[in-house]
Design a protein around this motif. Structure first.
Motif, short mmCIF file in Angstrom:
data_model
loop_
_atom_site.label_atom_id
_atom_site.label_comp_id
_atom_site.label_asym_id
_atom_site.label_seq_id
_atom_site.Cartn_x
_atom_site.Cartn_y
_atom_site.Cartn_z
N GLY A 148 -61.27 27.60 13.90
CA GLY A 148 -61.43 27.63 12.44
C GLY A 148 -61.74 29.03 11.95
N SER A 149 -62.59 29.74 12.66
CA SER A 149 -62.94 31.11 12.27
C SER A 149 -61.73 32.03 12.34
CB SER A 149 -64.03 31.66 13.21
OG SER A 149 -65.18 30.87 13.15
N ALA A 150 -60.97 31.91 13.44
CA ALA A 150 -59.77 32.75 13.60
C ALA A 150 -58.80 32.49 12.45
CB ALA A 150 -59.11 32.45 14.93
N LEU A 151 -58.60 31.22 12.13
CA LEU A 151 -57.68 30.86 11.05
C LEU A 151 -58.17 31.40 9.71
CD1 LEU A 151 -55.21 29.23 10.07
CD2 LEU A 151 -56.73 27.23 9.88
N ARG A 152 -59.46 31.25 9.41
CA ARG A 152 -59.99 31.73 8.12
C ARG A 152 -59.97 33.25 8.05
NH1 ARG A 152 -58.50 27.08 6.61
NH2 ARG A 152 -59.99 25.36 6.89
N THR B 32 -57.89 32.26 20.64
CA THR B 32 -57.42 33.51 21.24
C THR B 32 -55.95 33.76 20.88
OG1 THR B 32 -58.96 33.25 23.07
CG2 THR B 32 -57.14 34.77 23.41
N ALA B 33 -55.13 32.72 21.01
CA ALA B 33 -53.70 32.86 20.70
C ALA B 33 -53.48 33.20 19.24
CB ALA B 33 -52.97 31.57 21.07
N LEU B 34 -54.23 32.56 18.35
CA LEU B 34 -54.11 32.83 16.91
C LEU B 34 -54.41 34.30 16.60
CD1 LEU B 34 -55.69 29.93 14.79
CD2 LEU B 34 -53.47 31.02 14.43
N CYS B 35 -55.51 34.79 17.16
CA CYS B 35 -55.90 36.18 16.91
C CYS B 35 -54.89 37.15 17.51
CB CYS B 35 -57.29 36.44 17.48
SG CYS B 35 -58.62 35.63 16.56
N LYS B 36 -54.47 36.87 18.74
CA LYS B 36 -53.52 37.77 19.42
C LYS B 36 -52.20 37.84 18.67
CE LYS B 36 -51.42 38.50 23.99
NZ LYS B 36 -50.02 38.19 23.90
N GLY C 10 -52.58 39.75 15.28
CA GLY C 10 -53.18 41.08 15.28
C GLY C 10 -54.59 41.11 14.73
N MET C 11 -55.33 40.01 14.86
CA MET C 11 -56.71 39.96 14.36
C MET C 11 -57.68 40.46 15.44
SD MET C 11 -59.00 39.41 12.09
CE MET C 11 -57.85 38.85 10.82
N LYS C 12 -58.39 41.53 15.15
CA LYS C 12 -59.39 42.04 16.07
C LYS C 12 -60.62 41.13 16.05
CE LYS C 12 -58.01 46.85 15.32
NZ LYS C 12 -58.44 48.16 14.79
N VAL C 13 -61.29 41.05 17.20
CA VAL C 13 -62.54 40.29 17.30
C VAL C 13 -63.60 41.21 17.88
CG1 VAL C 13 -63.71 38.34 18.39
CG2 VAL C 13 -61.35 38.08 17.59
N TYR C 14 -64.77 41.22 17.26
CA TYR C 14 -65.88 42.02 17.77
C TYR C 14 -67.03 41.08 18.13
CZ TYR C 14 -68.78 46.17 18.38
OH TYR C 14 -69.56 47.16 18.93
N VAL C 15 -67.43 41.10 19.40
CA VAL C 15 -68.49 40.23 19.89
C VAL C 15 -69.78 41.05 19.99
CG1 VAL C 15 -69.23 38.71 21.77
CG2 VAL C 15 -66.79 38.92 21.22
#
Length: 234
Positions: free
Chosen positions: A142-146, A199-203, A206-211
């Protein structure tokens, strides 16, 4: 600021703080202070919160609940957490708007990416609850999609650890932290940062993720100012 518009994913478990269940008032207040500080610095922000401190759909199905109903119960848990954070933000003077992916007015406004963006542009925090609004999807998905829908520069994954490691740092003291890692390497090494759908949605988009560790107060602004206190996935 390092990023102008962000989507912050908070885990429900982190909201428990020192408690074993529910919402820790001190942790909630600390989150709200960090969020307000970032918005006052000019960052546009959307937030998605998990519901694991109240109910996890997958865990419920293992106890005999129907999976669809269990996931729907989990969605309601995210609404409770979203309302709690919105109340805390309003208490300290930060404008906020709660959106729900399933119709729940007047508890929350029906989610629309355009309305969420407009809300953020007005200086409001857009808290988006209910995950994707569908069963079988995690709040990470849900977060990746939003994040993609609201055209965020990055999805921030605020956790209780300070980044992505070669192994679980709580179990392996020799685990080494990555400052940066690619999606391909993360998948190749089978690192459990997010589920495969997120992971697939972000990849693919082109959505970067910062942990990073959101539980340490002040870390959100440190990261936004450019301090390398976590791991960038791209």
């Amino acid at each position: 600021m390092r990023f102008k518009r962000i989507l912050l994913k908070l885990s429900g478990e982190s909201l428990m703080g020192e408690k074993g269940f529910g919402i820790d008032a001190n942790r909630l207040a600390a989150y709200a202070r960090q969020v307000k500080e970032a918005v006052e610095a000019g960052v546009q922000m959307g937030i998605v919160i998990g519901g694991g401190n109240i109910f996890r759909g997958l865990a419920g199905s293992s106890q005999g609940y129907d999976r669809v109903k269990g996931d729907q119960m989990g969605m309601l848990a995210t609404v409770i957490n979203s309302l709690a954070l919105s109340s805390e933000l309003e208490k300290i003077g930060q404008p906020v708007k709660v959106f729900t992916a399933i119709p729940m007015y007047p508890i929350g406004n029906p989610y629309s990416s355009a309305e969420a963006i407009r809300s953020e542009e007005r200086g409001e925090v857009a808290i988006i609850s209910c995950g994707t609004g569908n069963p079988f999807f995690t709040t990470d998905t849900g977060s990746a999609l939003r994040a993609i829908e609201t055209k965020a520069d990055v999805m921030l994954k605020g956790t209780r650890v300070d980044g992505v490691y070669t192994a679980d740092p709580e179990k392996d003291p020799s685990a080494r932290k990555y400052e940066e890692i690619s999606y391909d390497e993360m998948l190749e090494k089978n690192l459990k940062v997010m589920d495969l759908t997120a992971t697939a949605l972000c990849k693919e988009n082109g959505m970067k993720v910062y942990v990073f560790n959101m539980d340490r107060e002040g870390n959100l602004m440190k990261m936004l100012k450019g301090d390398n206190i976590g791991t960038l996935i791209s």
